[in-house]
Design a protein around this motif. Structure first.
Motif, mmCIF file in Angstrom:
data_model
loop_
_atom_site.group_PDB
_atom_site.id
_atom_site.type_symbol
_atom_site.label_atom_id
_atom_site.label_comp_id
_atom_site.label_asym_id
_atom_site.label_seq_id
_atom_site.Cartn_x
_atom_site.Cartn_y
_atom_site.Cartn_z
ATOM 1 N N UNK A 128 30.254 -33.707 -4.742
ATOM 2 C CA UNK A 128 28.842 -33.309 -4.650
ATOM 3 C C UNK A 128 28.695 -31.983 -5.373
ATOM 4 N N UNK A 130 26.860 -29.170 -5.686
ATOM 5 C CA UNK A 130 25.912 -28.639 -4.718
ATOM 6 C C UNK A 130 24.873 -27.757 -5.403
ATOM 7 N N UNK A 131 23.616 -28.143 -5.251
ATOM 8 C CA UNK A 131 22.524 -27.375 -5.846
ATOM 9 C C UNK A 131 22.107 -27.860 -7.211
ATOM 10 N N UNK A 132 22.823 -28.848 -7.753
ATOM 11 C CA UNK A 132 22.479 -29.343 -9.085
ATOM 12 C C UNK A 132 21.042 -29.844 -9.076
ATOM 13 N N UNK A 133 20.201 -29.277 -9.944
ATOM 14 C CA UNK A 133 18.780 -29.629 -9.869
ATOM 15 C C UNK A 133 18.479 -30.987 -10.490
ATOM 16 N N UNK A 140 25.052 -37.789 -7.230
ATOM 17 C CA UNK A 140 24.900 -36.737 -6.224
ATOM 18 C C UNK A 140 26.123 -36.638 -5.322
ATOM 19 N N UNK A 167 26.646 -22.216 -8.556
ATOM 20 C CA UNK A 167 26.572 -23.390 -7.696
ATOM 21 C C UNK A 167 27.890 -23.483 -6.924
ATOM 22 N N UNK A 168 28.214 -24.670 -6.430
ATOM 23 C CA UNK A 168 29.512 -24.888 -5.797
ATOM 24 C C UNK A 168 29.712 -26.387 -5.752
ATOM 25 N N UNK A 170 31.766 -29.811 -3.560
ATOM 26 C CA UNK A 170 32.606 -30.250 -2.449
ATOM 27 C C UNK A 170 32.527 -31.756 -2.311
ATOM 28 N N UNK A 351 26.583 -23.373 2.091
ATOM 29 C CA UNK A 351 25.721 -23.944 1.062
ATOM 30 C C UNK A 351 24.760 -22.965 0.433
ATOM 31 N N UNK B 268 19.813 -27.324 3.816
ATOM 32 C CA UNK B 268 20.090 -27.680 2.421
ATOM 33 C C UNK B 268 19.427 -29.006 2.085
ATOM 34 N N UNK B 271 18.884 -32.931 -4.151
ATOM 35 C CA UNK B 271 17.880 -33.446 -5.087
ATOM 36 C C UNK B 271 17.377 -32.409 -6.055
ATOM 37 N N UNK B 272 16.985 -31.241 -5.535
ATOM 38 C CA UNK B 272 16.430 -30.230 -6.423
ATOM 39 C C UNK B 272 16.261 -28.929 -5.647
ATOM 40 N N UNK B 273 15.940 -27.856 -6.387
ATOM 41 C CA UNK B 273 15.484 -26.642 -5.730
ATOM 42 C C UNK B 273 14.096 -26.897 -5.135
ATOM 43 N N UNK B 299 18.088 -23.711 -3.114
ATOM 44 C CA UNK B 299 18.573 -25.050 -2.764
ATOM 45 C C UNK B 299 18.999 -25.127 -1.297
ATOM 46 N N UNK B 300 18.982 -23.995 -0.628
ATOM 47 C CA UNK B 300 19.236 -23.944 0.814
ATOM 48 C C UNK B 300 18.281 -22.908 1.383
ATOM 49 N N UNK B 480 23.640 -27.132 6.347
ATOM 50 C CA UNK B 480 24.876 -27.085 5.567
ATOM 51 C C UNK B 480 25.989 -26.340 6.290
#
Lengths: 395, 509, 340
Positions: A128, A130-133, A140, A167-168, A170, A351, B268, B271-273, B299-300, B480
């Motif tokens: 995942x 994480x935060x990928x827009x 995902x 980002x990160x 996991x 996160x 969290x 999908x998107x910000x 994003x969180x 999260x």
């Protein structure tokens, strides 16, 4: 002895199964990869291919306690027939750091090598980002809404990297367990502003080739000289031991007792060089968190938290930080005015990410300490003077 | 394995009701359940909630009468400027009261004076009045013995509609940047069942409030997967509110997030910000008329105890690098929401030109220093699939709204274009970039359609998938701190739900 | 003051091989400044043990700071939190002379102030103290000097053995005043009246272990990992009926300076009123938001402005629910701000 036998059996079994077609075997996908090692064999600008394994392994905490983990290993560029042997009991913590540039086409192959110490488990794994827009569910890495890759097989994720930031990543399969067990890593994207032509005027700030920025700030405000990605996480030893010993997992009673920076507790955080685990001698915690800068340099810290249980607050004795971005977004008002701010603490839940810049102009040379203000976590479980702490050396 | 079966069974139940809901018609704002008006009666009384793994937990709730208390208390949906009256009756063994952070001219009458406000006891109600002077997302909670009474469940949400609210063109704050197509509430809380048991058994002296160790985590009073079951489900009589966000690509989804527990919860959203436009019921604005110019994207979102957040979530699949509708030709139809960013030519573009000036506001969304793939088409056509002369180009901002342009890519021809013609960032027609593994090497999620494309049902093995009848994209929205994805000792559960992004042919309530 | 000026010059010019010289000058200077007497922002702090009575009646040994009139006078009262160190408007130099009457070495840092840190290491190389230490029973004060103090609300604390000494009570507030009726050099930070709230908490078991010598390698308690606070405080006091903090007159702009010495974040509510968050960690916030709940990080500070409060007592509580006194409910981080 038992472990070597298991390893031999596992590799043999995987090989046989992939021959029969029951399991997919190792398959990497990378554009213009002519010899199947998962790297492009012609120079393709902005194409990046990485190959990770998902499996298990061992780490050792700063108090000497051996800790069973699940994790990712890096087998980028490795011929397919060597991947299983490298990946089995080859998990790293944190996972291999992924560094990308804005505009990259990123092909990430994940090969599930299984958990050698847990032959009763048949868990799939995922990545995942994480935060990928603007992500599509197929990439995902959320197993509930897409797919997980089974043992002995590979999947390739694709990401068009359109946005810079910290980002990160996991594994999201059985998230609470796999993340507590260590399938966590640093991931950040450098901005397109880095590659502007020499002499570009950014609202009065003149860009020069080689200048590096954290974000497309448009004014040079996020320029830095040295950068460090530091990920917070924490382990509950009872949970890890239960997983190793095939015992019921203490989910509800999870209490993390090793608070870590990049997978190590102090003083291992400042130990430069490998830490060999006690089970198969692999360097499975390769990242230290020692920050080095010369006086006058600007330090970018890319901070993230992937603890599954706690918020942590970081502070630095004798220094303060300028928070320039959160969650991979520059702190900037819609009319361009900076919303960055100076502070002594940054607090992150699981996160969350924060980018801070420490300007060392006028800072006396010496050693400064970055530590968790939840001071009970300045411990390696029962050992004092440890935990979530590292040193910043200004020369 | 047994756990997973329970989970999937509940999902299926949820889905059955979800489908019924999907087919019904209703105004956009109906997705937050609550009670409206200017005068309310709330009764504080004990009850029991249910958790998905089969537990039943004693709690103190609020409701219309002693037999209809709920967790959380009723969401009060108010109108800006109204004077609100709330009468609180108590059937609890200790005094109780309510406070309304952020509301103006709060007055309390009746009952007896407590530490914070006037308190109700059985037979001695308190009437609170306040003016709902500003639009926004708020909360209310007990102002008495808070460490215990918040834990026990005495809190709820308040939503104040802006003056002139139009259900067909809703906004959160009356500003254009707070407009939305759908809104959902995310009220996040937690419980330590040991404390509830001690209260149930009247063993107050044994309660160690300082040492609370929660093992249940909630969104709108439910644990996953019950969060996705229908609102007002019969089998959850004290937990009427669900949390099942659904949207179409390109729509604006308003998240109203409230930290109602004692712990911070990092919420969290895959999908998107999302862009946070308000905190604690106040637009993040540098001045009147500026809108949410101090808003920020995350994003969180850390739901801090006692705080509220309004955030706009959008998803367009922009710059994914491949066509998520699975189109392989430029002449394939353009779907709604697919052209996320569209600018216009500020000046004619000659066939040989390598520079172009863009305008129409859309150009502001183009990346700063990087090349991006676009389609150009004539303003005579509503979308590029209709224009036989459409052209694939790559543009890169040179400065301001001046862009350099690479012409006639992917088999199209560089030609002259007129002022006012369209330029849109899109991946229309670009192929899927990798080959997915064979089915036998994959484990499938119940929310997977079997295809990477939106609205496209793939071939799943028998018994797989099943919770995604419209072949949407689903995203987990969750705490999260993943320990909070538990129902006591059972994973998965807790403070979690799924966002569904459905194709436009799927109706959403 | 002349010496301070000299030091500032050296400070900004210090680099390369000059550095060693600079260290020597500072060391010499410390000897000279110590007996100089009380400047406006010069403090003699003494770390020592004392006893606090918990709201349950339980007596707990704590470590606190006292403000003495001079080194060795031992005429100050040991308190938790320690005495407020206030810098008058325009004073950018803070000098602390430390006396240590505790059984283990102690040091001082002020979070947010940049200054040379001289860590002290354990024999195995681990850092024990982030800054130079005063040994137990020191015969000469150990002097810490900051010449770059900016206006703001900051936290000072022990920089030694952080896992133990902060929660034992070795912390307090530094209040550096701006000279214009503003907390910072920003317009929203103007105020008429001010009040300071220092938040703290105590785990009596850990205190008992430390005070009785049962904490350390090979002893009953070997680390602070089991920390479980049971008592919660504002300005060293759990909620006590009838006790309030004078805040100002009705209608005034009241500055509330908040220092959080708890080992967790807190969320303060001021009766449900909106407050303006103007400062964080001793620095001004660029666009102060309006909030009805104020997040304060563990070890952090916040400055907020309350506008136009009516006459009366405004209740203040922690929405993170540190609102208990041990097993007794309804106490902890709760007080009233009195406007009259």
């Amino acid at each position: 002895m038992k472990r070597d036998l298991l390893l031999f059996l596992a590799v043999t079994a995987f090989s046989l199964l992939s021959l029969t077609g029951a399991w997919g075997g190792v398959m990497v996908q990378c554009p213009e990869d002519l010899d199947g090692d998962g790297v492009s064999d012609v120079d393709l600008p902005h194409v990046v291919c990485r190959h990770l394994t998902g499996g298990d392994g061992f780490t050792v905490m700063a108090d000497g306690r051996s800790m069973y983990i699940f994790g990712f290993g890096d087998v980028t560029g490795m011929p397919a027939d060597q991947v299983l042997e490298s990946g089995i009991l080859g998990a790293q913590f944190p996972a291999p750091t992924i560094v990308l540039d804005e505009g990259d086409d990123f092909y990430l192959t994940l090969t599930n090598v299984g958990m050698l110490m847990r032959p009763d488990l048949f868990d799939p794994h995922t990545v995942h980002f994480h935060g990928f827009p603007e992500v599509a569910s197929i990439f995902d890495g959320l197993p509930e809404s897409s797919v997980g890759i089974n043992m002995g097989s590979s999947i390739t994720y694709y990401y068009h990297i359109a946005v810079p930031g910290t980002f990160m990543y996991h594994c999201h399969a059985e998230a609470t367990e796999h993340m507590q067990m260590g399938m966590l890593g640093n991931l950040y994207v450098r901005p397109a502003q880095n590659s502007l032509p020499d002499g570009t005027d950014l609202k009065g700030f003149i860009h020069h080739t080689g200048y590096k920025y954290a974000y497309n700030d448009g004014d040079g405000s996020t320029r830095y000289d040295v950068e460090y990605a530091i990920q917070m996480s924490s382990f509950d030893p009872e949970f890890h031991d239960a997983d190793l010993n095939v015992q019921p997992l203490p989910f509800a009673d999870m209490r993390d007792k090793y608070a870590l920076l990049n997978g190590r507790g102090y003083p291992d955080t400042v130990l430069q060089g490998p830490i060999l685990n006690k089970v198969n001698g692999r360097n499975s915690q390769p990242l230290d968190s020692l920050v080095h800068a010369r006086q006058g340099q600007r330090i970018l810290l890319r901070l993230s938290n992937l603890s599954v249980t706690r918020y942590y607050t970081l502070s630095i004795g004798g220094l303060y930080m300028k928070v320039i971005a959160k969650d991979a977004k520059l702190l900037q008002a819609s009319d361009g005015r900076p919303m960055s701010y100076d502070t002594t603490t940054v607090t992150l839940g699981g996160g969350e990410s924060v980018d801070v810049i420490i300007d060392t102009a006028g800072v006396p040379p010496g050693t400064y300490v970055m530590y968790a203000t939840q001071a009970q976590y300045l411990s390696n479980n029962e050992e004092d003077y440890g935990g979530m702490m590292t040193e910043i050396v200004i020369e | 394995m047994r756990v997973r079966q329970i989970f999937q069974f509940t999902y299926c139940l949820a889905l059955t009701f979800l489908l019924v809901g999907l087919l019904s018609e209703g105004p956009a704002q109906a997705t937050i359940q609550g009670i409206s008006g200017i005068s309310f009666t709330l009764v504080a009384a004990p009850g029991y909630i249910k958790t998905p793994e089969g537990n039943s937990i004693f709690f103190w709730g609020l409701g219309s009468d002693v037999n209809h208390v709920q967790y959380p208390g009723p969401t009060l949906i108010l109108n800006e400027g109204d004077t609100i009256t709330i009468t609180l009756y108590s059937a609890l063994p200790q005094p109780v009261s309510l406070v309304f952070p952020g509301q103006e001219q709060v007055q309390a009458q009746g009952g007896s004076q407590g530490k914070v406000t006037r308190e109700a006891t059985p037979g001695r109600p308190v009437t609170y009045t306040f003016v709902a002077a500003h639009p926004g997302t708020y909360l209310y909670y007990s102002g008495t013995n808070m460490a215990l009474q918040h834990e026990m469940g005495l809190f709820g949400a308040i939503i104040v509609r802006p003056a002139g609210f139009d259900p067909n063109a809703p906004t959160a704050y009356g500003t254009s940047d707070s407009r939305y197509d759908r809104e959902y509430l995310f009220m996040i809380s937690e419980m330590d069942p040991d404390i509830h048991r001690l209260v149930e058994e009247g063993r107050y002296s044994e309660i160690e409030n300082a040492d609370v160790f929660p093992t249940y985590y909630f969104i709108n009073g439910r644990n996953a997967p019950d969060t996705m079951a229908p609102a007002f489900a019969e089998w959850l009589p004290t937990q009427p509110y669900n949390c099942m966000p659904l949207m179409h690509p390109g729509e604006r989804l308003l998240m109203r997030i409230i930290g109602a527990g004692r712990d911070n919860h990092p919420y969290h959203f895959h999908g998107n910000h999302a862009k946070v436009i308000a905190e604690d019921g106040r637009l993040l604005s540098s001045g009147p008329g500026k809108g949410a110019d101090l808003g920020y994207s995350r994003f969180t979102i850390s739901a801090v105890p006692g705080h509220t957040y309004d955030a706009i979530f959008q998803w367009t699949g922009r710059e994914m690098g491949w066509d998520y509708y699975g189109h392989t030709s430029l002449s394939d139809p353009i779907e709604r929401g697919e052209l996320a960013v569209t600018a216009t030519l500020e000046a004619p573009l000659s066939a040989g030109s390598a520079q172009v000036t863009l305008g129409g506001q859309g150009e502001k969304e183009f990346p700063m220093y990087r090349e991006v793939r676009c389609l150009i088409w004539s303003k005579a056509y509503p979308s590029p699939d209709k224009d036989p002369n459409r052209e694939v180009v790559k543009v890169k901002r040179a400065s301001g709204n001046l862009f350099t342009i690479s012409r006639g890519l992917e088999g199209t021809t560089a030609r002259a274009w007129s002022e006012g013609d369209y330029v849109a960032i899109t991946d229309h027609g670009r192929p899927f970039p990798v080959v997915l593994p064979e089915n036998q090497n994959l484990t499938f999620g119940a929310f997977y359609s079997g295809s990477p494309y939106l609205g496209n049902a793939g071939n799943l093995p028998p018994g797989e998938g099943g919770l995604n009848p419209f072949s949407g994209f689903f995203y987990m929205w969750h705490s999260h701190n993943e320990k909070e994805l538990l129902n006591n000792n059972i994973f998965p559960g807790g403070a979690m739900t799924m966002l569904g992004i459905l194709p436009y042919n799927a109706p959403i309530e | 003051m002349k010496i301070h000026h000299l030091r500032t010059t050296l400070f900004s010019g210090a680099k390369g091989p000059d550095w060693l010289l600079w260290v020597m000058v500072v060391a010499l200077m410390s000897l000279f400044t110590a007996p100089c007497g009380a400047a406006a922002a010069e403090f003699y702090l003494r770390a020592a043990a004392t006893t606090m009575v918990m709201p349950t009646g339980e007596q707990v040994t704590v470590w606190g700071f006292a403000k003495d009139s001079s080194f060795g006078a031992k005429d100050g009262v040991v308190t938790v939190p320690g005495p407020v160190l206030e810098l008058p408007p325009g004073d950018t130099t803070l000098v602390i002379h430390l006396d240590n009457d505790l059984p283990e070495p102690v040091s001082i840092m002020v979070k947010g102030l940049v200054g040379s840190m001289t860590p002290v290491r354990l024999p195995d190389g681990r850092i024990r103290a982030l800054n130079k230490e005063a040994q137990p029973g020191n015969s000469e004060p150990v002097t810490y000097t900051w010449t770059n103090v900016h206006p703001g609300t900051m936290m000072y604390q022990s920089a030694s053995h952080l896992s133990v000494q902060v929660q034992m009570g070795l912390y307090g507030a530094v209040v550096a005043k701006a000279d214009t009726g503003r907390a910072y050099d920003t317009d929203p930070s103007r105020y008429d009246s001010e009040v300071l709230l220092v938040l703290g908490e105590i785990d009596p078991d850990l205190h008992q272990a430390v005070a009785s010598g049962n904490f350390g390698p090979g002893k009953a308690v070997t680390s602070a990992i089991g920390y479980r606070p049971k008592y919660f405080f504002i300005n060293g006091r759990s909620y006590t009926p009838g006790v309030y903090e004078p805040a100002g007159h009705p209608g005034q702009r009241v500055l509330v300076r908040i220092v959080n010495a708890c080992l967790t974040q807190r969320s303060l509510v001021f009766g449900g009123r909106y407050v303006l968050e103007i400062g964080d960690g001793g620095f001004p916030l660029p666009f102060p938001p309006q909030h009805f709940a104020v997040f304060i990080a563990a070890g952090g500070t916040k400055d907020v402005i309350i506008e136009s409060a009516p006459a009366g007592d405004l209740p203040v509580w922690d929405e993170r629910l540190g609102l208990t006194n041990g097993g007794l409910t309804d106490g902890g981080i709760f007080t009233y701000l009195r406007f009259q």
